[in-house]
Enzyme design. Structure first.
Site, mmCIF file in Angstrom:
data_model
loop_
_atom_site.group_PDB
_atom_site.id
_atom_site.type_symbol
_atom_site.label_atom_id
_atom_site.label_comp_id
_atom_site.label_asym_id
_atom_site.label_seq_id
_atom_site.Cartn_x
_atom_site.Cartn_y
_atom_site.Cartn_z
ATOM 1 N N ASP A 75 12.531 31.368 65.815
ATOM 2 C CA ASP A 75 12.702 29.689 65.922
ATOM 3 C C ASP A 75 11.673 28.684 65.485
ATOM 4 O O ASP A 75 11.573 27.494 65.413
ATOM 5 C CB ASP A 75 13.038 28.993 67.330
ATOM 6 N N GLY B 215 30.613 30.909 72.211
ATOM 7 C CA GLY B 215 31.217 30.490 71.746
ATOM 8 C C GLY B 215 31.890 29.370 71.250
ATOM 9 O O GLY B 215 31.978 28.717 70.128
ATOM 10 N N SER B 216 31.313 27.925 72.177
ATOM 11 C CA SER B 216 31.266 27.171 71.421
ATOM 12 C C SER B 216 31.240 26.498 70.750
ATOM 13 O O SER B 216 32.049 25.422 69.263
ATOM 14 C CB SER B 216 30.713 25.926 73.195
ATOM 15 N N ASN B 217 29.411 26.831 69.844
ATOM 16 C CA ASN B 217 29.612 26.018 68.342
ATOM 17 C C ASN B 217 30.093 26.953 67.568
ATOM 18 O O ASN B 217 30.738 26.422 66.680
ATOM 19 C CB ASN B 217 28.429 26.812 68.617
ATOM 20 N N ARG C 187 16.857 50.030 65.689
ATOM 21 C CA ARG C 187 17.161 48.231 65.250
ATOM 22 C C ARG C 187 17.675 48.182 64.011
ATOM 23 O O ARG C 187 18.558 47.579 63.636
ATOM 24 C CB ARG C 187 15.918 47.054 65.346
ATOM 25 N N HIS D 61 19.214 25.428 67.996
ATOM 26 C CA HIS D 61 18.151 25.669 69.746
ATOM 27 C C HIS D 61 18.374 24.603 69.832
ATOM 28 O O HIS D 61 18.719 23.499 69.404
ATOM 29 C CB HIS D 61 17.161 26.047 68.748
ATOM 30 N N ASN E 170 20.231 29.447 61.667
ATOM 31 C CA ASN E 170 19.914 28.951 63.465
ATOM 32 C C ASN E 170 20.128 27.100 64.054
ATOM 33 O O ASN E 170 19.628 26.570 63.785
ATOM 34 C CB ASN E 170 18.991 29.774 64.022
ATOM 35 N N GLU F 247 25.811 19.830 69.850
ATOM 36 C CA GLU F 247 25.020 20.614 68.923
ATOM 37 C C GLU F 247 25.890 20.598 67.788
ATOM 38 O O GLU F 247 26.023 21.160 66.455
ATOM 39 C CB GLU F 247 25.022 21.856 69.915
ATOM 40 N N ARG G 71 19.962 38.883 69.812
ATOM 41 C CA ARG G 71 18.953 39.864 69.311
ATOM 42 C C ARG G 71 18.560 39.649 68.032
ATOM 43 O O ARG G 71 18.770 39.135 67.523
ATOM 44 C CB ARG G 71 20.302 40.794 68.700
HETATM 45 C C1 GRF Z 1 23.442 27.107 71.998
HETATM 46 O O1 GRF Z 1 23.202 25.954 73.564
HETATM 47 C C2 GRF Z 1 22.446 27.341 70.896
HETATM 48 O O2 GRF Z 1 21.790 26.545 70.857
HETATM 49 C C3 GRF Z 1 21.760 27.950 71.130
HETATM 50 O O3 GRF Z 1 22.897 29.209 72.695
HETATM 51 C C4 GRF Z 1 23.212 28.477 72.547
HETATM 52 C C5 GRF Z 1 25.122 29.363 72.348
HETATM 53 O O4 GRF Z 1 26.039 28.093 73.442
HETATM 54 N N1 GRF Z 1 21.131 28.732 70.381
HETATM 55 P P1 GRF Z 1 27.947 28.469 72.855
HETATM 56 O O5 GRF Z 1 27.668 29.880 73.100
HETATM 57 O O6 GRF Z 1 27.665 28.263 71.096
HETATM 58 O O7 GRF Z 1 28.450 28.015 73.574
#
Ligand code: GRF
Length: 214
Positions: free
Chosen positions: A155, A15-17, A70, A114, A112, A184, A96
């Site tokens: 993607d 969850g760093s993003n 699903r 990536h 999203n 990111e 998922r």
């Molecule tokens: C990130 O590298 C993102 O690009 C990918 O999954 C990773 C998630 O990292 N889709 P975090 O959980 O946000 O740290």
């Protein structure tokens, strides 16, 4: 002040993003706020949400009694998004596969991030270290990250923003991932803010970034 854009974040990992979005929103850098974090498993992102006082929902993928299909699973996700009146869904390490029902419900309203330069190194199986390993195996001199809209193909949706990051001689998947991740964090908030400002227009496969109104 205008109402803030209501974000629902879907995450399965650290969850760093998510954290970067929360921090930027709290710092007033986003005309948006995270109103719910939904995961398919108990994970770091859930923990971060709770710490920030944001509703955290686990729709447990292993609970086959409640979510035998699903479709049933995605129905529960959709319910949570709707209950929190989410306007933009942000995937941030959500692992998922989704049904068309969920994708279509938020068509043009789901992003999203990536960790590579799409359309290369994306698609089923291209997540985490697999992405960076594939980049290194191909001898790429640059990689990066991409924020794109989510469509049915993994993607494959229209690209909103990209950032290039160099590959270094001694890189491993881990060092490359670690170099890309901070970019990111910046890129995702950038895309969210453009969307919040109404400056993102999808034209077929392309996304046009509209100028700031004078
Ligand atoms: C990130 O590298 C993102 O690009 C990918 O999954 C990773 C998630 O990292 N889709 P975090 O959980 O946000 O740290």
């Amino acid at each position: 002040m205008a109402q803030k854009l209501r974000l629902g974040v879907l995450a399965s990992g650290g969850g760093s993003n998510l954290q970067a979005i929360i921090v930027n929103a709290a710092a007033g850098k986003l005309d948006a706020e995270v109103v719910v974090v939904i995961s398919d498993v108990e994970c770091g992102a859930q923990e971060r949400a709770r710490k920030a006082g944001i509703p955290a929902v686990v729709v447990d993928r292993r609970d086959k009694a409640r979510y035998p299909t699903r479709e049933a699973f995605d129905e529960a996700v959709l319910e949570a998004l709707r209950a929190h009146e989410v306007e933009l869904v942000c995937h941030a390490g959500y692992l998922r596969m989704m049904t068309s029902k969920l994708v279509e419900a938020y068509a043009g309203r789901m992003m999203n991030i990536h960790p590579a330069l799409l359309p290369s190194f994306g698609g089923p199986g291209m997540w985490g270290h697999h992405v960076h390993q594939a980049v290194l195996d191909c001898g790429c001199k640059v990689s990066g990250c991409t924020v794109h809209f989510v469509t049915a193909g993994t993607d494959e949706g229209p690209i909103i923003l990209q950032r290039c990051v160099p590959v270094e001689e001694e890189d491993t998947p881990e060092t490359l991932a670690a170099r890309i991740l901070p970019y990111e964090h910046v890129l995702y908030s950038g895309a969210i803010q453009l969307y919040a400002e109404g400056r993102v227009r999808i034209e077929g496969r392309r996304v046009r970034i509209l100028p700031k109104p004078a």
